[in-house]
Design a protein around this motif. Sequence first.
Motif, PDB file in Angstrom:
ATOM      1  N   LEU A 162       0.838  -1.195   0.000  1.00 15.35           N
ATOM      2  CA  LEU A 162       0.000   0.000   0.000  1.00 15.35           C
ATOM      3  C   LEU A 162       0.877   1.250   0.000  1.00 15.35           C
ATOM      4  N   MET A 163       1.906   1.243   0.854  1.00 14.29           N
ATOM      5  CA  MET A 163       2.787   2.407   0.930  1.00 14.29           C
ATOM      6  C   MET A 163       3.462   2.654  -0.420  1.00 14.29           C
ATOM      7  N   PHE A 179      10.891  12.172  -0.962  1.00 14.45           N
ATOM      8  CA  PHE A 179      11.780  11.443  -0.067  1.00 14.45           C
ATOM      9  C   PHE A 179      11.359  11.652   1.375  1.00 14.45           C
ATOM     10  N   GLY A 180      10.057  11.929   1.555  1.00 14.47           N
ATOM     11  CA  GLY A 180       9.597  12.183   2.920  1.00 14.47           C
ATOM     12  C   GLY A 180       8.322  11.447   3.254  1.00 14.47           C
ATOM     13  N   GLN A 181       8.082  10.307   2.571  1.00 10.14           N
ATOM     14  CA  GLN A 181       6.828   9.585   2.803  1.00 10.14           C
ATOM     15  C   GLN A 181       6.730   9.071   4.237  1.00 10.14           C
ATOM     16  N   ALA A 182       7.875   8.876   4.887  1.00  8.13           N
ATOM     17  CA  ALA A 182       7.857   8.363   6.258  1.00  8.13           C
ATOM     18  C   ALA A 182       7.082   9.300   7.185  1.00  8.13           C
ATOM     19  N   ALA A 183       7.059  10.586   6.872  1.00  2.08           N
ATOM     20  CA  ALA A 183       6.342  11.536   7.721  1.00  2.08           C
ATOM     21  C   ALA A 183       4.855  11.187   7.775  1.00  2.08           C
ATOM     22  N   PHE A 184       4.290  10.794   6.631  1.00  2.00           N
ATOM     23  CA  PHE A 184       2.860  10.492   6.586  1.00  2.00           C
ATOM     24  C   PHE A 184       2.578   9.116   7.154  1.00  2.00           C
ATOM     25  N   TYR A 185       3.503   8.218   6.900  1.00  2.00           N
ATOM     26  CA  TYR A 185       3.430   6.880   7.485  1.00  2.00           C
ATOM     27  C   TYR A 185       3.415   7.022   9.011  1.00  2.00           C
ATOM     28  N   GLY A 186       4.351   7.820   9.507  1.00  2.00           N
ATOM     29  CA  GLY A 186       4.442   8.060  10.953  1.00  2.00           C
ATOM     30  C   GLY A 186       3.207   8.770  11.483  1.00  2.00           C
ATOM     31  N   ALA A 187       2.700   9.744  10.714  1.00  2.00           N
ATOM     32  CA  ALA A 187       1.511  10.469  11.162  1.00  2.00           C
ATOM     33  C   ALA A 187       0.361   9.492  11.354  1.00  2.00           C
ATOM     34  N   THR A 246      11.161  17.541   0.739  1.00  2.00           N
ATOM     35  CA  THR A 246      10.348  16.514   1.386  1.00  2.00           C
ATOM     36  C   THR A 246      11.190  15.769   2.429  1.00  2.00           C
ATOM     37  N   LEU A 247      12.444  15.552   2.098  1.00  2.00           N
ATOM     38  CA  LEU A 247      13.344  14.898   3.054  1.00  2.00           C
ATOM     39  C   LEU A 247      13.468  15.738   4.322  1.00  2.00           C
ATOM     40  N   ALA A 248      13.636  17.059   4.144  1.00  2.00           N
ATOM     41  CA  ALA A 248      13.797  17.943   5.291  1.00  2.00           C
ATOM     42  C   ALA A 248      12.540  17.938   6.156  1.00  2.00           C
ATOM     43  N   PHE A 249      11.378  18.014   5.522  1.00  2.00           N
ATOM     44  CA  PHE A 249      10.132  17.997   6.287  1.00  2.00           C
ATOM     45  C   PHE A 249       9.989  16.678   7.028  1.00  2.00           C
ATOM     46  N   PRO A 300       9.959   6.021  16.898  1.00  2.00           N
ATOM     47  CA  PRO A 300      10.212   7.071  15.891  1.00  2.00           C
ATOM     48  C   PRO A 300      11.021   6.581  14.702  1.00  2.00           C
ATOM     49  N   ASP A 301      11.644   5.412  14.829  1.00  2.00           N
ATOM     50  CA  ASP A 301      12.422   4.878  13.703  1.00  2.00           C
ATOM     51  C   ASP A 301      11.624   4.813  12.404  1.00  2.00           C
ATOM     52  N   ILE A 302      10.300   4.622  12.540  1.00  2.00           N
ATOM     53  CA  ILE A 302       9.497   4.491  11.318  1.00  2.00           C
ATOM     54  C   ILE A 302       9.342   5.824  10.584  1.00  2.00           C
ATOM     55  N   ILE A 303       9.873   6.907  11.157  1.00  2.00           N
ATOM     56  CA  ILE A 303       9.767   8.197  10.474  1.00  2.00           C
ATOM     57  C   ILE A 303      11.131   8.647   9.946  1.00  2.00           C
ATOM     58  N   LEU A 304      12.156   7.857  10.252  1.00  2.00           N
ATOM     59  CA  LEU A 304      13.502   8.214   9.812  1.00  2.00           C
ATOM     60  C   LEU A 304      13.576   8.179   8.277  1.00  2.00           C
ATOM     61  N   TRP A 305      14.538   8.906   7.713  1.00  2.00           N
ATOM     62  CA  TRP A 305      14.596   9.003   6.242  1.00  2.00           C
ATOM     63  C   TRP A 305      14.818   7.662   5.570  1.00  2.00           C
ATOM     64  N   THR A 306      15.425   6.716   6.303  1.00  2.00           N
ATOM     65  CA  THR A 306      15.637   5.409   5.690  1.00  2.00           C
ATOM     66  C   THR A 306      14.297   4.729   5.405  1.00  2.00           C
ATOM     67  N   LYS A 307      13.286   5.048   6.220  1.00  2.00           N
ATOM     68  CA  LYS A 307      11.945   4.519   5.962  1.00  2.00           C
ATOM     69  C   LYS A 307      11.385   5.137   4.681  1.00  2.00           C
ATOM     70  N   SER A 308      11.676   6.406   4.464  1.00  2.00           N
ATOM     71  CA  SER A 308      11.219   7.062   3.235  1.00  2.00           C
ATOM     72  C   SER A 308      11.878   6.456   2.007  1.00  2.00           C
ATOM     73  N   ALA A 309      13.060   5.899   2.215  1.00  2.00           N
ATOM     74  CA  ALA A 309      13.775   5.301   1.075  1.00  2.00           C
ATOM     75  C   ALA A 309      13.110   3.996   0.657  1.00  2.00           C
ATOM     76  N   GLU A 310      12.407   3.335   1.613  1.00  2.00           N
ATOM     77  CA  GLU A 310      11.837   2.011   1.301  1.00  2.00           C
ATOM     78  C   GLU A 310      10.860   2.013   0.133  1.00  2.00           C
ATOM     79  N   PRO A 311       9.825   2.875   0.165  1.00  2.00           N
ATOM     80  CA  PRO A 311       8.922   2.848  -0.999  1.00  2.00           C
ATOM     81  C   PRO A 311       9.633   3.195  -2.301  1.00  2.00           C
TER      82      PRO A 311
END
Lengths: 235, 643
Positions: free
Chosen positions: B354-355, B371-379, B429-432, B548-559
């Motif tokens: 889904l992600m 490069f910031g999808q983790a922010a929404f995943y985390g939200a 997006t990465l910065a946000f 909080p690990d699920i919001i780290l940028w490495t999570k954004s790299a996954e999708p």
Amino acid sequence: MALLTLDSVNTYYGRSHILFDVSLAVEKGEVVALLGRNGAGKSTTFRSIIGLTPPMSGEVRFKGEKVNGLRAFRICRRGIGFVPEDRRCFPDLTVRENLEVAVRREKNTVDPWTVERVYALFPRLQEREKNLGSQLSGGEQQMLTIARTLMTNPEMLLLDEPSEGLAPLVVALLADMILQIRKEGVTVLLAEQNLNFCAKVSDRGYVIDKGSVKYEGTMKNLLADDEVKEKYLAV
Amino acid sequence: MAAFFDVSFLTVQVLSALRQAAFLFLISSGLTLVFGVLNILNFAHGSLYMLGAYFIYALTLHLTGPAGFVIALLAAPLGVALVAVVIEMGLLRRIYIQEEIYQLLLTYALVLIIHDMAKIVFGPEFKSIPKPRAIGGAVTIFGGTVPVYTLVVVVLAPLVALLLWYLLYRTRTGKIVRATSSDREMADALGINMSALFTLVFAFGAMLAGFGGALAGPARTVFPSVGTEVIIECFVVVVIGGLGNLWGALVGSLLIGTLETVGIIVFPEFEMSFIYLLMVVVLILRPWGLFGRPLKVKALAEKNLGMEAQEISPVHFSVRPLVRMIPLVLLLIVPLFAGRYYQYLLTQILIASLMAVAFNLLLGTTGLLSFGQAAFYGAGAYTVGLLATKTGIGSLSSLLLAPLVAMVVAGIIGFFCIRLSGVHFAMLTLAFGQLVFAIIYKWYNFTGGDNGIQGIPVRPLPGGIDIGSNLSMYYFALAAVAVAVEILRRIRSSPFGATLKAIRENNQRAEYLGVNVKLYQWTAFVIAGAFTGLAGGLYALMEKSISPDIILWTKSAEPVLMTIIGGIYSFAGPAVGAVVFIVLNSYLVAWTENWALVLGLILLAMVLMLPGGAVGFVNEKARGAFGKMGWVRRWAFSKSGAS
């Protein structure tokens, strides 16, 4: 033997076929015009020659040797200088630096172009020596790109629409400079829409439209041929 | 605050800020130089820094004394430059013609590979590098105690800056480098050998990173993931200063170095947030950075060349609706016969799919690399986690609120991000994303900080349906993901989706056709954010604990990785990529502790050999095979309506 020959050149951008069997020849010492409207294929012809958009089929020969397939910088080192239509001086470099970047030291040219020599041809550039490329006027930028290309000691210059967007006075000045360059022994292929400008500087002309050559002949004949002028060059 | 007026305290802090800035400058100057000339944002630049530190460690084991130290300090960067030459000539050079994202991905694969190689060769533990006695002590300046080594660093870095200035402005090669970074094609036509120049600049940039590492090694400690830590900091520096601009890197380093030092003293809680906040503010006010200028639109021909290199098959091997049901039926039946672990693994795959599919609405459909999808995943995950632990709200209600919260977050972030494009968009997006991470990481009272939220209760659905077991959770996730994916599929094939594709192909032309490009991009961003939030919410319910690990940028790299593995130009591609990624990940973790190395090698192979992704590859093969048998092709494609 012609200095430059194109033999049935076909060039594509991606999947779109742009040049269709373009053939032309330029003899040493000539100034030849390549005339055509916007989008007729003039710039693509030049890009095919210099190797920036290599042709898919056909042959480009320079001094009798096949050059298509070589990378652009190698073709340049063989002796073809390219002056693109949008001028493209390096904006962050000073006028002098723009010239220095193009110097080719390894070449054993008898009488190589030096910064001083091009300054003699374009005195205006010397006055603006310390200015950045981005600070020059359109005409000055055009002079700088031509001068910069001369620094590579080309035997042949490809000039892409040098008169475009310049004031009539500057265009007249440019015509003198091209004749001057020719006197220095450089062969010129000139892409233009401006027929009067070409009439002043060139001996022969090709007319290109929709990617293929429609006419070739002396400038005198071309100027007299109202049908060709009407059909391919009138705006 | 009174302490600030104390001269000795001030001296120590100023020097510490300068030291930090010095390290940052050494590393980011190389990063920005490489970007300027090669147009590649090198994720592996931090890894080269790490190599520099390890090289000096290895060298000082054998070379002792002050002379040995100096030799090691100079030899380590040369070693790094050598590695860089191999990388550039062996790998990078093959994909210059590809789109930017493949180059990013290749350098990301290198991050994984170099990380694990370092772990294998030097071990996972922290290493410290001894300093020679002469510079190992401390001196007193204005009453403050300062390590001599700090002074060495603070003196050496400006010398390097001076040397760089000299090389770039006073030597012919330097002038060529500056010329090339403003117009590569023109430099080529002037007889300058681009291949040689690229290798030279890449190696030189790597040498700067290596020198930074060699110099920082003795002051800090070295461990394999030091590279991934430093690279994000350097991204911030070069983005603030302006990508490709050396003075930008200098000013950016000073700003970040100061901010970090001041932040630690004044607001230790939110030191990290400050940095990302600064980056966000700079990018909003001056999108191209303090000293940068807008990136040039690539010349038409160059763009076309790129397109051709990864030609997308126009005929997609599209399956009939009935056939399309097969995976769904399998997804319904298989878990009944699978063990609990596999039920859990399948749920993970569903969520990841889904992600990835939601992300691809941005990348594949609209052409936006977020490069910031983790922010929404985390939200989404924190919405579920907080609601479930702090209120008595039902699991279904909290899950339905997750996409709404993510939508709001995406709305705000998207509002700023869509003003930029390309690599700048990705960086903002990465910065946000990192900003959201930093806030949640430190906000102990509300989010639990780095402890996260444990013991998230899973309450029965309305009607008393229990979703506490692995199997029932699986079916619950399957229902949610199936609905969400179907909605995304319809969005993609709707007129709205067609408009997004038009924007991806050529946003200028779309604009000329009267499309409000920014509004469409924003809407796509919000939709993708909402569905990513839903995935996050499901994750919280499945794991029953979040950190909080699920919001780290490495999570954004996954999708991003999943989508590239599967193929960005097909709808199912990202889901296939998610399967591959999750399965690989869980098996590799079980099979080897160097899973990052294997993943990196696979990624590398993908980028070099299958730029269309796995599904693109299958499409291509299918087309090729059917092309030879005209009747099969007519049969296969006439009924599905694809042409």
